[in-house]
Design a protein around this motif. Structure first.
Motif, PDB file in Angstrom:
ATOM      1  N   PRO A   7      56.669  33.468  29.187  1.00  0.00           N
ATOM      2  CA  PRO A   7      55.986  33.994  30.374  1.00  0.00           C
ATOM      3  C   PRO A   7      54.914  33.006  30.843  1.00  0.00           C
ATOM      4  O   PRO A   7      54.145  32.479  30.043  1.00  0.00           O
ATOM      5  N   ARG A   8      54.896  32.759  32.149  1.00  0.00           N
ATOM      6  CA  ARG A   8      53.899  31.871  32.767  1.00  0.00           C
ATOM      7  C   ARG A   8      52.760  32.727  33.293  1.00  0.00           C
ATOM      8  O   ARG A   8      52.979  33.668  34.046  1.00  0.00           O
ATOM      9  N   LEU A   9      51.535  32.368  32.893  1.00  0.00           N
ATOM     10  CA  LEU A   9      50.364  33.117  33.312  1.00  0.00           C
ATOM     11  C   LEU A   9      49.386  32.210  34.044  1.00  0.00           C
ATOM     12  O   LEU A   9      48.965  31.173  33.511  1.00  0.00           O
ATOM     13  N   TYR A  10      49.055  32.605  35.258  1.00  0.00           N
ATOM     14  CA  TYR A  10      48.050  31.890  36.044  1.00  0.00           C
ATOM     15  C   TYR A  10      46.690  32.221  35.453  1.00  0.00           C
ATOM     16  O   TYR A  10      46.370  33.397  35.230  1.00  0.00           O
ATOM     17  N   LEU A  11      45.885  31.212  35.177  1.00  0.00           N
ATOM     18  CA  LEU A  11      44.578  31.378  34.546  1.00  0.00           C
ATOM     19  C   LEU A  11      43.497  31.371  35.623  1.00  0.00           C
ATOM     20  O   LEU A  11      42.945  30.331  35.963  1.00  0.00           O
ATOM     21  N   ALA A  12      43.225  32.550  36.162  1.00  0.00           N
ATOM     22  CA  ALA A  12      42.277  32.693  37.267  1.00  0.00           C
ATOM     23  C   ALA A  12      40.848  32.727  36.752  1.00  0.00           C
ATOM     24  O   ALA A  12      40.582  33.183  35.644  1.00  0.00           O
ATOM     25  N   GLY A  13      39.929  32.258  37.572  1.00  0.00           N
ATOM     26  CA  GLY A  13      38.521  32.361  37.222  1.00  0.00           C
ATOM     27  C   GLY A  13      37.717  31.187  37.718  1.00  0.00           C
ATOM     28  O   GLY A  13      38.264  30.180  38.172  1.00  0.00           O
ATOM     29  N   PRO A  14      36.414  31.316  37.618  1.00  0.00           N
ATOM     30  CA  PRO A  14      35.535  30.249  38.082  1.00  0.00           C
ATOM     31  C   PRO A  14      35.452  29.066  37.126  1.00  0.00           C
ATOM     32  O   PRO A  14      34.621  28.174  37.303  1.00  0.00           O
ATOM     33  N   ASP A  15      36.323  29.023  36.133  1.00  0.00           N
ATOM     34  CA  ASP A  15      36.324  27.925  35.162  1.00  0.00           C
ATOM     35  C   ASP A  15      36.533  26.574  35.845  1.00  0.00           C
ATOM     36  O   ASP A  15      36.151  25.542  35.300  1.00  0.00           O
ATOM     37  N   VAL A  16      37.133  26.576  37.034  1.00  0.00           N
ATOM     38  CA  VAL A  16      37.337  25.331  37.781  1.00  0.00           C
ATOM     39  C   VAL A  16      36.007  24.697  38.187  1.00  0.00           C
ATOM     40  O   VAL A  16      35.969  23.515  38.532  1.00  0.00           O
ATOM     41  N   PHE A  17      34.911  25.463  38.137  1.00  0.00           N
ATOM     42  CA  PHE A  17      33.599  24.959  38.522  1.00  0.00           C
ATOM     43  C   PHE A  17      32.775  24.474  37.322  1.00  0.00           C
ATOM     44  O   PHE A  17      31.644  24.027  37.502  1.00  0.00           O
ATOM     45  N   LEU A  18      33.313  24.596  36.126  1.00  0.00           N
ATOM     46  CA  LEU A  18      32.603  24.118  34.939  1.00  0.00           C
ATOM     47  C   LEU A  18      32.426  22.602  35.000  1.00  0.00           C
ATOM     48  O   LEU A  18      33.198  21.912  35.680  1.00  0.00           O
ATOM     49  N   PRO A  19      31.451  22.058  34.273  1.00  0.00           N
ATOM     50  CA  PRO A  19      31.274  20.608  34.263  1.00  0.00           C
ATOM     51  C   PRO A  19      32.536  19.856  33.806  1.00  0.00           C
ATOM     52  O   PRO A  19      32.810  18.767  34.282  1.00  0.00           O
ATOM     53  N   ASP A  20      33.302  20.461  32.888  1.00  0.00           N
ATOM     54  CA  ASP A  20      34.545  19.845  32.428  1.00  0.00           C
ATOM     55  C   ASP A  20      35.665  20.887  32.493  1.00  0.00           C
ATOM     56  O   ASP A  20      36.091  21.437  31.462  1.00  0.00           O
ATOM     57  N   PRO A  21      36.169  21.163  33.696  1.00  0.00           N
ATOM     58  CA  PRO A  21      37.191  22.198  33.832  1.00  0.00           C
ATOM     59  C   PRO A  21      38.491  21.861  33.102  1.00  0.00           C
ATOM     60  O   PRO A  21      39.200  22.752  32.641  1.00  0.00           O
ATOM     61  N   MET A  22      38.791  20.579  32.957  1.00  0.00           N
ATOM     62  CA  MET A  22      40.034  20.204  32.283  1.00  0.00           C
ATOM     63  C   MET A  22      39.976  20.541  30.789  1.00  0.00           C
ATOM     64  O   MET A  22      40.995  20.912  30.204  1.00  0.00           O
ATOM     65  N   ALA A  23      38.811  20.438  30.184  1.00  0.00           N
ATOM     66  CA  ALA A  23      38.664  20.830  28.777  1.00  0.00           C
ATOM     67  C   ALA A  23      38.852  22.337  28.636  1.00  0.00           C
ATOM     68  O   ALA A  23      39.511  22.807  27.695  1.00  0.00           O
ATOM     69  N   ALA A  24      38.280  23.090  29.563  1.00  0.00           N
ATOM     70  CA  ALA A  24      38.459  24.549  29.539  1.00  0.00           C
ATOM     71  C   ALA A  24      39.930  24.891  29.710  1.00  0.00           C
ATOM     72  O   ALA A  24      40.468  25.759  29.007  1.00  0.00           O
ATOM     73  N   ALA A  25      40.590  24.226  30.653  1.00  0.00           N
ATOM     74  CA  ALA A  25      42.017  24.473  30.891  1.00  0.00           C
ATOM     75  C   ALA A  25      42.829  24.168  29.641  1.00  0.00           C
ATOM     76  O   ALA A  25      43.706  24.944  29.250  1.00  0.00           O
ATOM     77  N   ALA A  26      42.540  23.038  29.010  1.00  0.00           N
ATOM     78  CA  ALA A  26      43.282  22.647  27.803  1.00  0.00           C
ATOM     79  C   ALA A  26      43.102  23.673  26.689  1.00  0.00           C
ATOM     80  O   ALA A  26      44.068  24.025  25.996  1.00  0.00           O
ATOM     81  N   ALA A  27      41.883  24.168  26.511  1.00  0.00           N
ATOM     82  CA  ALA A  27      41.625  25.160  25.470  1.00  0.00           C
ATOM     83  C   ALA A  27      42.385  26.453  25.746  1.00  0.00           C
ATOM     84  O   ALA A  27      43.012  27.026  24.837  1.00  0.00           O
ATOM     85  N   MET A  28      42.353  26.915  26.992  1.00  0.00           N
ATOM     86  CA  MET A  28      43.062  28.151  27.339  1.00  0.00           C
ATOM     87  C   MET A  28      44.569  27.973  27.212  1.00  0.00           C
ATOM     88  O   MET A  28      45.273  28.858  26.706  1.00  0.00           O
ATOM     89  N   LYS A  29      45.078  26.833  27.665  1.00  0.00           N
ATOM     90  CA  LYS A  29      46.518  26.576  27.564  1.00  0.00           C
ATOM     91  C   LYS A  29      46.963  26.513  26.100  1.00  0.00           C
ATOM     92  O   LYS A  29      48.056  26.969  25.755  1.00  0.00           O
ATOM     93  N   SER A  30      46.124  25.965  25.242  1.00  0.00           N
ATOM     94  CA  SER A  30      46.442  25.892  23.820  1.00  0.00           C
ATOM     95  C   SER A  30      46.552  27.287  23.214  1.00  0.00           C
ATOM     96  O   SER A  30      47.459  27.575  22.424  1.00  0.00           O
ATOM     97  N   ILE A  31      45.623  28.158  23.575  1.00  0.00           N
ATOM     98  CA  ILE A  31      45.667  29.543  23.092  1.00  0.00           C
ATOM     99  C   ILE A  31      46.954  30.207  23.585  1.00  0.00           C
ATOM    100  O   ILE A  31      47.652  30.880  22.822  1.00  0.00           O
TER     101      ILE A  31
END
Length: 180
Positions: A7-31
């Motif tokens: 299942p593909r899940l879109y990860l919605a949220g203001p995480d794109v505004f974090l200082p390092d959004p790619m690190a946040a994305a990587a952590a969530m994708k890993s989970i």
């Protein structure tokens, strides 16, 4: 493990505004990967402004690309942390509504699951008029003991989870039971 594609899940949220959004994305994708889910982050579109493109035009392209990601996803995990106030980011709320209108399950999470009334009280003066709580503009603050506006909670997918990991686990359970 699910049969067929994850299942593909879109990860919605203001995480794109974090200082390092790619690190946040990587952590969530890993989970997600560990739960046999595929996380899709808004910046997966890898959009950049085009030469001579104004802000409104670029914003419209981002919006269209993100809605396309949601349309192609099987569901949404939404970060409902208070954003620039006591409530969820308005873009995230829109994405949640868009997904729900498409019939896709939405799994909200927030590290702050205090009731919305308490979070609002902590950020601004509220007065009780004998019936309800009101803000400085005399607008009623809903009191349903929910951490988000009642329209963002779907009983079918469960309550607002206290973390991204818990929301992802809820999504994995939901998709497993839907597959059976």
């Amino acid at each position: 493990m699910t049969q067929g594609p994850r299942p593909r899940l879109y990860l919605a949220g203001p995480d794109v505004f974090l200082p390092d959004p790619m690190a946040a994305a990587a952590a969530m994708k890993s989970i997600c990967e560990g739960l046999d889910l595929e996380g899709v982050f808004p910046t997966d579109n890898a959009l950049s402004p085009m030469a001579g493109e104004g802000g409104a035009a670029f914003a419209a392209r981002i919006r269209a690309a993100n809605l396309a990601l949601i349309h192609a996803a099987d569901g949404v995990i939404a970060n409902c942390m208070p954003f620039r106030g006591p409530s969820v980011d308005d873009g995230t709320a829109y994405e949640m509504g868009f997904a729900a209108a498409l019939g896709k399950p939405v799994f909200p999470w927030s590290g702050d699951i205090r009731p919305l009334l308490q979070r609002t009280q902590a950020r601004q003066y509220l007065a009780h008029d004998g019936r309800v709580w009101r803000d400085a503009d005399q607008m009623e603050v809903e009191e349903f003991d929910l951490p988000v506006n009642l329209m963002l909670v779907d009983p079918a997918t469960g309550p607002v989870a206290p973390s991204f990991t818990e929301a992802a686990r809820s999504a994995a359970r939901w998709f497993r039971s839907a597959a059976n």
